[in-house]
Design an enzyme around this catalytic site. Structure first.
Site, PDB file in Angstrom:
ATOM      1  N   HIS A  71      -7.548   0.937  -6.224  1.00  0.00           N
ATOM      2  CA  HIS A  71      -7.773   0.127  -5.016  1.00  0.00           C
ATOM      3  C   HIS A  71      -8.421  -1.202  -5.438  1.00  0.00           C
ATOM      4  O   HIS A  71      -9.569  -1.483  -5.106  1.00  0.00           O
ATOM      5  CB  HIS A  71      -8.664   0.899  -4.042  1.00  0.00           C
ATOM      6  N   CYS A  89     -16.440   1.897   1.227  1.00  0.00           N
ATOM      7  CA  CYS A  89     -15.278   1.032   1.479  1.00  0.00           C
ATOM      8  C   CYS A  89     -14.802   1.108   2.926  1.00  0.00           C
ATOM      9  O   CYS A  89     -14.132   0.204   3.399  1.00  0.00           O
ATOM     10  CB  CYS A  89     -14.141   1.397   0.536  1.00  0.00           C
ATOM     11  N   ARG A 140       0.869  -1.185   0.000  1.00  0.00           N
ATOM     12  CA  ARG A 140       0.000   0.000   0.000  1.00  0.00           C
ATOM     13  C   ARG A 140       0.903   1.230   0.000  1.00  0.00           C
ATOM     14  O   ARG A 140       1.750   1.374   0.877  1.00  0.00           O
ATOM     15  CB  ARG A 140      -0.906   0.016   1.237  1.00  0.00           C
ATOM     16  N   ARG A 177     -13.776  -8.356   2.230  1.00  0.00           N
ATOM     17  CA  ARG A 177     -12.355  -8.102   1.956  1.00  0.00           C
ATOM     18  C   ARG A 177     -11.549  -9.359   2.283  1.00  0.00           C
ATOM     19  O   ARG A 177     -10.621  -9.723   1.574  1.00  0.00           O
ATOM     20  CB  ARG A 177     -11.817  -6.933   2.798  1.00  0.00           C
ATOM     21  N   GLN A 227     -10.211  -3.718  -3.024  1.00  0.00           N
ATOM     22  CA  GLN A 227     -11.485  -3.214  -2.512  1.00  0.00           C
ATOM     23  C   GLN A 227     -12.634  -3.606  -3.434  1.00  0.00           C
ATOM     24  O   GLN A 227     -13.691  -4.084  -2.999  1.00  0.00           O
ATOM     25  CB  GLN A 227     -11.428  -1.690  -2.374  1.00  0.00           C
ATOM     26  N   ASP A 275     -17.352   7.414  -0.727  1.00  0.00           N
ATOM     27  CA  ASP A 275     -16.063   7.239  -0.045  1.00  0.00           C
ATOM     28  C   ASP A 275     -15.697   8.589   0.577  1.00  0.00           C
ATOM     29  O   ASP A 275     -16.317   9.621   0.275  1.00  0.00           O
ATOM     30  CB  ASP A 275     -15.000   6.770  -1.064  1.00  0.00           C
TER      31      ASP A 275
HETATM   32  N1   CP Z   1     -11.277  -0.018   2.807  1.00  0.00           N
HETATM   33  C1   CP Z   1      -9.988  -0.045   3.180  1.00  0.00           C
HETATM   34  O1   CP Z   1      -9.064  -0.208   2.367  1.00  0.00           O
HETATM   35  O2   CP Z   1      -9.802   0.112   4.508  1.00  0.00           O
HETATM   36  P1   CP Z   1      -8.414   0.246   5.266  1.00  0.00           P
HETATM   37  O3   CP Z   1      -7.823   1.587   4.877  1.00  0.00           O
HETATM   38  O4   CP Z   1      -8.765   0.166   6.719  1.00  0.00           O
HETATM   39  O5   CP Z   1      -7.517  -0.875   4.826  1.00  0.00           O
HETATM   40  N1  NVA Z   2     -10.076   6.897  -0.880  1.00  0.00           N
HETATM   41  C1  NVA Z   2      -9.703   6.425   0.428  1.00  0.00           C
HETATM   42  C2  NVA Z   2      -9.876   4.954   0.524  1.00  0.00           C
HETATM   43  C3  NVA Z   2      -9.580   4.383   1.879  1.00  0.00           C
HETATM   44  C4  NVA Z   2      -9.769   2.906   1.943  1.00  0.00           C
HETATM   45  C5  NVA Z   2      -8.268   6.829   0.739  1.00  0.00           C
HETATM   46  O1  NVA Z   2      -7.410   6.660  -0.126  1.00  0.00           O
HETATM   47  O2  NVA Z   2      -8.025   7.343   1.828  1.00  0.00           O
END
Ligand code: CP
Ligand code: NVA
Length: 337
Positions: free
Chosen positions: A138, A277, A111, A322, A141, A235
C-alpha cells in the site's frame, strides 16, 4: 536546481521501494509545498488538461477521494471505474486494458487483489501506473504516514521509533516495514506467530536497514516491541479480500495486541501518538462493528474508541495527507517540473 522527485517523471509506483530514499523524501517535500499552496489558496495547476483513470477492484473512501480531489485541484480530469464496472478480468486481459487506457489517459491508478495484477497492468501500459493498494503493498498510504510522522516527530526520522502492532502480514504492515527500514527509523513489527511479515518482506527490510542504518525488530513480544515507541500504528485485523470467517480466529489471536490505553502506558512514553490508515473498527457503530460485537462480544477491534478519539490519535491528519502526497506523486510522475 533539479530535485530528486523530478526523476519520477514517466515512472510508476507499484511498491514502496520503487523510490529510493532520496526520491522518497523529496516527494514528501513536494507534498508539503503543495499542502502549503492549497492552504494559502494559491495553488498553481500543473496538470491542466490531463486525464487520470481510477480503477478500483476493491472499495475505497480515502484513496479514491485523494486521487479525485488532487486531480481536480491540479486541473486534471478523472474517470472512476469501481468494482465490477470494467471489462477487466472478465472479457479483457489486464494487458489489453492497459494498452487501451494508455491511449486515452495520462496515468492510471489501480487498486486490486494480487500484486502481480498491478505489475501486469504497468508492464502493458505506456503511462505511469500508481498502486492504490494490493494484497501485498500500500505505497501511497505510507507516503501520507511518513509525512504525518515528520509533522509530529520533533526529531529526525532516524531517531523515530515506529511500532506497528496487529495483523503484520497485510499490505499496510509490509509497506510500513520496508519504508521505515529504507528511511532509517527504529522500526518494530509486533504480532503473534502466524501473523508476522513473510520471510521475503523481512529480508527486504533487513537489506534496506543495512544500507540506511535502520534498526528492525520483528517480534511477538509486546513489551519489547512497544517499548519507548514514539508512534504506535495499527490496521484492521481482516483485510479486504479475506473471508468473513477469519474474524473469529483473528480476534482470538490479536485481542492482546489491541491498541488500548493500557498498551499506550506500556510504551513508557506519555507522548506516544497513534496512527491508523483507516477505516478503523473502534466501536460497534458500523454494520460490521455491530455484527462482530454481537457474534464475538467485542465492542472494539484493533483500537479502542477512547484511544481513537484521544489527543494521541493522528488518524485524520494521516487521512488528509493522503491528498497532498498523492497529488505530489501525480505531479512528479506526470510533469517532472
Ligand atoms: N487508507 C485507505 O486506503 O483507505 P480507503 O480504503 O478508504 O482508500
Ligand atoms: N489492510 C487494509 C488496508 C485498508 C486501507 C485492507 O487491505 O483492507
Amino acid at each position: 536546481m533539479t530535485r530528486a522527485w523530478q526523476r519520477l517523471q514517466g515512472r510508476s509506483l507499484l511498491r514502496d521501494t520503487d523510490l529510493d530514499p532520496e526520491e522518497y523524501l523529496s516527494l514528501l517535500e513536494l507534498a508539503e509545498e503543495l499542502r502549503d499552496e492549497k492552504r494559502q489558496r494559491v495553488e498553481r495547476q500543473r496538470l491542466t488538461g490531463r486525464s487520470i483513470a481510477l480503477i478500483f477492484e476493491k472499495t475505497s473512501t480515502r484513496t479514491r477521494s485523494a486521487f479525485e480531489v488532487a486531480a481536480y485541484d491540479q486541473g486534471a480530469h478523472v474517470t472512476y471505474m469501481g468494482p465490477g464496472e470494467t471489462q477487466l478480468g472478465h472479457k479483457e486481459t489486464i494487458r489489453d486494458t492497459a494498452r487501451v487506457l494508455s491511449r486515452m489517459y495520462d496515468g492510471i491508478e489501480f487498486r486490486g487483489f494480487a500484486h502481480a495484477d498491478v505489475e501486469e497492468l504497468s508492464a502493458g501500459a505506456s503511462v505511469p501506473v500508481w498502486n492504490g493498494l494490493t494484497d501485498q503493498w500500500h505505497p501511497t498510504q505510507l507516503l501520507a504516514d511518513i509525512m504525518t510522522i515528520g509533522d509530529h516527530a520533533r526529531k529526525p526520522l532516524s531517531d523515530v521509533t515506529l511500532c506497528y502492532i496487529g495483523d503484520a502480514r497485510n499490505n499496510t504492515a509490509n509497506s510500513l516495514l520496508v519504508v521505515a527500514s529504507m528511511l532509517g527509523l527504529d522500526v518494530r513489527v509486533v504480532a503473534p506467530e502466524g501473523l508476522l511479515p513473510s520471510e521475503s518482506v523481512q529480508a527486504t527490510a533487513r537489506d534496506l536497514a543495512d544500507a540506511s542504518g535502520a534498526r528492525v525488530l520483528v517480534t511477538s513480544d509486546i513489551d519489547a516491541g512497544v517499548a519507548h515507541a514514539d508512534f504506535l500504528y495499527t490496521d484492521v485485523w481482516v483485510s479486504m479480500g479475506e473471508p468473513m470467517e477469519k474474524w473469529g480466529e483473528r480476534i482470538t489471536q490479536l485481542l492482546t495486541y489491541q491498541v488500548n490505553s493500557e498498551l499506550l502506558t506500556r510504551t513508557g512514553n506519555p507522548d506516544v501518538r497513534v496512527l491508523h490508515c483507516l477505516p478503523a473498527l473502534h466501536n460497534a457503530d458500523t454494520e460490521l462493528g455491530a455484527q462482530l460485537a454481537t457474534t464475538y462480544g467485542v465492542s472494539a477491534l484493533e483500537v479502542t474508541d477512547d484511544v481513537f478519539e484521544s489527543d494521541a490519535s493522528l488518524v485524520f491528519e494521516q487521512a488528509e495527507n493522503r491528498l497532498h502526497t498523492i497529488k505530489a506523486l501525480m505531479v512528479a510522475s506526470l510533469t517532472g517540473e
